[in-house]
Scaffold this motif. Structure first.
Motif, PDB file in Angstrom:
ATOM      1  N   ARG A   1     -23.245  36.768  -9.103  1.00 33.30           N
ATOM      2  CA  ARG A   1     -23.787  35.984  -7.987  1.00 33.30           C
ATOM      3  C   ARG A   1     -23.850  34.508  -8.345  1.00 33.30           C
ATOM      4  NH1 ARG A   1     -26.741  37.295  -3.571  1.00 33.30           N
ATOM      5  NH2 ARG A   1     -26.703  39.473  -4.265  1.00 33.30           N
ATOM      6  N   GLY A   2     -23.480  33.653  -7.396  1.00 34.64           N
ATOM      7  CA  GLY A   2     -23.548  32.214  -7.606  1.00 34.64           C
ATOM      8  C   GLY A   2     -24.914  31.651  -7.280  1.00 34.64           C
ATOM      9  N   PRO A   3     -25.143  30.384  -7.579  1.00 36.94           N
ATOM     10  CA  PRO A   3     -26.439  29.756  -7.324  1.00 36.94           C
ATOM     11  C   PRO A   3     -26.689  29.535  -5.835  1.00 36.94           C
ATOM     12  CG  PRO A   3     -24.871  28.132  -8.115  1.00 36.94           C
ATOM     13  CD  PRO A   3     -24.192  29.466  -8.227  1.00 36.94           C
ATOM     14  N   ILE A   4     -27.955  29.473  -5.467  1.00 38.33           N
ATOM     15  CA  ILE A   4     -28.343  29.194  -4.089  1.00 38.33           C
ATOM     16  C   ILE A   4     -28.508  27.685  -3.930  1.00 38.33           C
ATOM     17  CG2 ILE A   4     -30.804  29.504  -4.608  1.00 38.33           C
ATOM     18  CD1 ILE A   4     -31.157  30.556  -1.803  1.00 38.33           C
ATOM     19  N   PRO A   5     -28.034  27.084  -2.833  1.00 39.49           N
ATOM     20  CA  PRO A   5     -28.217  25.645  -2.632  1.00 39.49           C
ATOM     21  C   PRO A   5     -29.691  25.293  -2.415  1.00 39.49           C
ATOM     22  CG  PRO A   5     -26.453  26.499  -1.232  1.00 39.49           C
ATOM     23  CD  PRO A   5     -27.166  27.685  -1.797  1.00 39.49           C
ATOM     24  N   ILE A   6     -30.142  24.282  -3.134  1.00 40.10           N
ATOM     25  CA  ILE A   6     -31.496  23.745  -2.979  1.00 40.10           C
ATOM     26  C   ILE A   6     -31.346  22.278  -2.591  1.00 40.10           C
ATOM     27  CG2 ILE A   6     -33.726  23.313  -4.055  1.00 40.10           C
ATOM     28  CD1 ILE A   6     -33.172  26.251  -3.957  1.00 40.10           C
ATOM     29  N   TYR A   7     -31.749  21.944  -1.368  1.00 41.22           N
ATOM     30  CA  TYR A   7     -31.672  20.571  -0.877  1.00 41.22           C
ATOM     31  C   TYR A   7     -33.044  19.942  -1.085  1.00 41.22           C
ATOM     32  CZ  TYR A   7     -27.735  22.871   1.388  1.00 41.22           C
ATOM     33  OH  TYR A   7     -26.607  23.606   1.633  1.00 41.22           O
ATOM     34  N   ALA A   8     -33.113  18.885  -1.894  1.00 41.74           N
ATOM     35  CA  ALA A   8     -34.417  18.358  -2.305  1.00 41.74           C
ATOM     36  C   ALA A   8     -34.305  16.880  -2.660  1.00 41.74           C
ATOM     37  CB  ALA A   8     -34.948  19.155  -3.491  1.00 41.74           C
ATOM     38  N   PRO A   9     -35.444  16.179  -2.731  1.00 41.48           N
ATOM     39  CA  PRO A   9     -35.429  14.764  -3.128  1.00 41.48           C
ATOM     40  C   PRO A   9     -34.963  14.580  -4.569  1.00 41.48           C
ATOM     41  CG  PRO A   9     -37.490  15.316  -2.019  1.00 41.48           C
ATOM     42  CD  PRO A   9     -36.784  16.613  -2.314  1.00 41.48           C
TER      43      PRO A   9
ATOM     44  N   MET B   1     -31.628  25.367 -14.684  1.00 38.05           N
ATOM     45  CA  MET B   1     -31.602  26.365 -13.622  1.00 38.05           C
ATOM     46  C   MET B   1     -30.275  26.356 -12.865  1.00 38.05           C
ATOM     47  SD  MET B   1     -35.411  25.952 -12.014  1.00 38.05           S
ATOM     48  CE  MET B   1     -36.881  26.470 -12.900  1.00 38.05           C
ATOM     49  N   GLU B   2     -29.253  25.728 -13.426  1.00 37.72           N
ATOM     50  CA  GLU B   2     -28.014  25.507 -12.676  1.00 37.72           C
ATOM     51  C   GLU B   2     -27.331  26.795 -12.241  1.00 37.72           C
ATOM     52  OE1 GLU B   2     -26.986  22.354 -11.683  1.00 37.72           O
ATOM     53  OE2 GLU B   2     -29.025  22.054 -12.384  1.00 37.72           O
ATOM     54  N   ASN B   3     -27.499  27.883 -12.968  1.00 36.21           N
ATOM     55  CA  ASN B   3     -26.880  29.144 -12.557  1.00 36.21           C
ATOM     56  C   ASN B   3     -27.620  29.810 -11.408  1.00 36.21           C
ATOM     57  OD1 ASN B   3     -24.842  28.980 -14.486  1.00 36.21           O
ATOM     58  ND2 ASN B   3     -26.060  30.046 -16.034  1.00 36.21           N
ATOM     59  N   GLN B   4     -28.837  29.332 -11.144  1.00 39.03           N
ATOM     60  CA  GLN B   4     -29.635  29.906 -10.066  1.00 39.03           C
ATOM     61  C   GLN B   4     -29.746  28.964  -8.862  1.00 39.03           C
ATOM     62  OE1 GLN B   4     -30.805  29.891 -13.443  1.00 39.03           O
ATOM     63  NE2 GLN B   4     -29.736  31.862 -13.534  1.00 39.03           N
ATOM     64  N   PHE B   5     -29.899  27.667  -9.121  1.00 38.18           N
ATOM     65  CA  PHE B   5     -30.089  26.686  -8.057  1.00 38.18           C
ATOM     66  C   PHE B   5     -29.017  25.606  -8.143  1.00 38.18           C
ATOM     67  CE2 PHE B   5     -34.970  27.454  -8.452  1.00 38.18           C
ATOM     68  CZ  PHE B   5     -34.863  28.618  -7.710  1.00 38.18           C
ATOM     69  N   ALA B   6     -28.291  25.407  -7.061  1.00 39.23           N
ATOM     70  CA  ALA B   6     -27.329  24.304  -6.965  1.00 39.23           C
ATOM     71  C   ALA B   6     -27.997  23.177  -6.188  1.00 39.23           C
ATOM     72  CB  ALA B   6     -26.061  24.765  -6.259  1.00 39.23           C
ATOM     73  N   HIS B   7     -28.384  22.125  -6.892  1.00 42.52           N
ATOM     74  CA  HIS B   7     -29.185  21.064  -6.280  1.00 42.52           C
ATOM     75  C   HIS B   7     -28.315  20.094  -5.480  1.00 42.52           C
ATOM     76  CE1 HIS B   7     -33.056  21.991  -8.151  1.00 42.52           C
ATOM     77  NE2 HIS B   7     -32.368  22.342  -9.213  1.00 42.52           N
ATOM     78  N   VAL B   8     -28.798  19.770  -4.301  1.00 44.37           N
ATOM     79  CA  VAL B   8     -28.206  18.731  -3.462  1.00 44.37           C
ATOM     80  C   VAL B   8     -29.309  17.720  -3.164  1.00 44.37           C
ATOM     81  CG1 VAL B   8     -27.054  18.186  -1.296  1.00 44.37           C
ATOM     82  CG2 VAL B   8     -26.581  20.360  -2.445  1.00 44.37           C
TER      83      VAL B   8
END
Length: 267
Positions: A93-101, A120-127
């Motif tokens: 499973r790939g990371p889930i997108p997290i849109y945050a400041p 946490m890059e394997n779990q959360f893909a930060h935008v």
């Protein structure tokens, strides 16, 4: 587009509700259900599981980095990584997108206690949010607006298909935490539903600027921005929500509701 109130307590989890968390769902033209989470405050991750499998969430939009809006990402991280069947440690499973400041990646890692360079890059893909950022999540379009709060903070306009007529586009405005400002008025502008914080009380909190709205001021924003429906949220457990609701009288003539855990609004 359907909005489910997962948590609406302001500033901290209350005895009857987690802190801020909202689930927005819509089905696309291929009958695929998309799920978007707005904020994940203290106590919210447990309640979220009543409404959606966390592995079916398509993105998490964080308005700002105060704990009552993002602290349960620590629990989400554990679940997403270590679930014995679906977790990233046991699946592809790939990371889930997290849109945050800005600074969210570091803040979430520190909050969980990661060290030695672990991320946490394997779990959360930060935008990273910035004012005017627009992102597409399935049938949703999200636009971020900077709002008036002591830290970097955003509210959102989410546009997606109507529940009653999927060929029609409707708009949900979410204020995040804010005092009155141009950003929150842009969020509310002719929104089909305006989900607005109302943490303060008239005559009690007047001396604290640039932080929160009252019920009265939320209603004024809704009226002057042409919002079609107002839902009041982020009300601390120490407040009497009936006072918040009473403050809206004579300020807004459209439908007004108090957010309650489990409440569902169809747009």
């Amino acid at each position: 587009m359907k909005l489910t109130i997962v948590g609406m307590s302001g500033s901290y989890a209350g005895p009857k509700s987690p802190a801020s968390c909202y689930l927005v769902q819509a089905t696309d033209e291929n009958a695929r259900l998309w799920s978007l989470v707005l904020d994940l405050g203290s106590g919210a991750f447990g309640a979220l599981q009543n409404y959606v499998d966390p592995f079916d969430v398509d993105g998490v939009a964080i308005s700002h980095l105060h704990p009552d809006h993002c602290s349960d990402l620590s629990g989400y991280y554990v679940y997403y990584k270590y679930h014995p069947v679906k977790g990233t440690e046991f699946s592809d499973r790939g990371p889930i997108p997290i849109y945050a400041p800005g600074g969210a990646r570091e803040r979430f890692s520190i909050a969980y206690g990661l060290d030695n360079g672990e991320t946490m890059e394997n779990q959360f893909a930060h935008v990273k949010w910035s004012c005017g950022t627009r992102v597409e999540v399935g049938p949703f379009q999200l636009e971020a607006f900077e709002v008036n709060h002591p830290v970097e903070a955003y509210g959102f306009r989410i546009t997606g298909p109507s529940e009653s007529d999927p060929t029609k586009r409707v708009t949900l405005g979410y204020s995040g935490d804010t005092d009155d400002c141009p950003g929150v008025r842009s969020i509310a502008d002719h929104a089909d539903l305006f989900l607005c914080e109302a943490a303060f009380v008239e005559g009690r909190d007047d001396g604290i600027p640039d932080m929160h709205l009252t019920g009265r001021r939320a209603a004024i924003v809704a009226r002057e921005s042409g919002a079609k429906r107002l839902v009041l949220t982020h009300i601390p457990a120490w407040n009497d929500s009936t006072i918040t609701l009473d403050e809206t009288k004579n300020e807004y003539s459209g439908p007004i509701s108090l957010a309650e855990p489990g409440g569902v609004f169809e747009l």
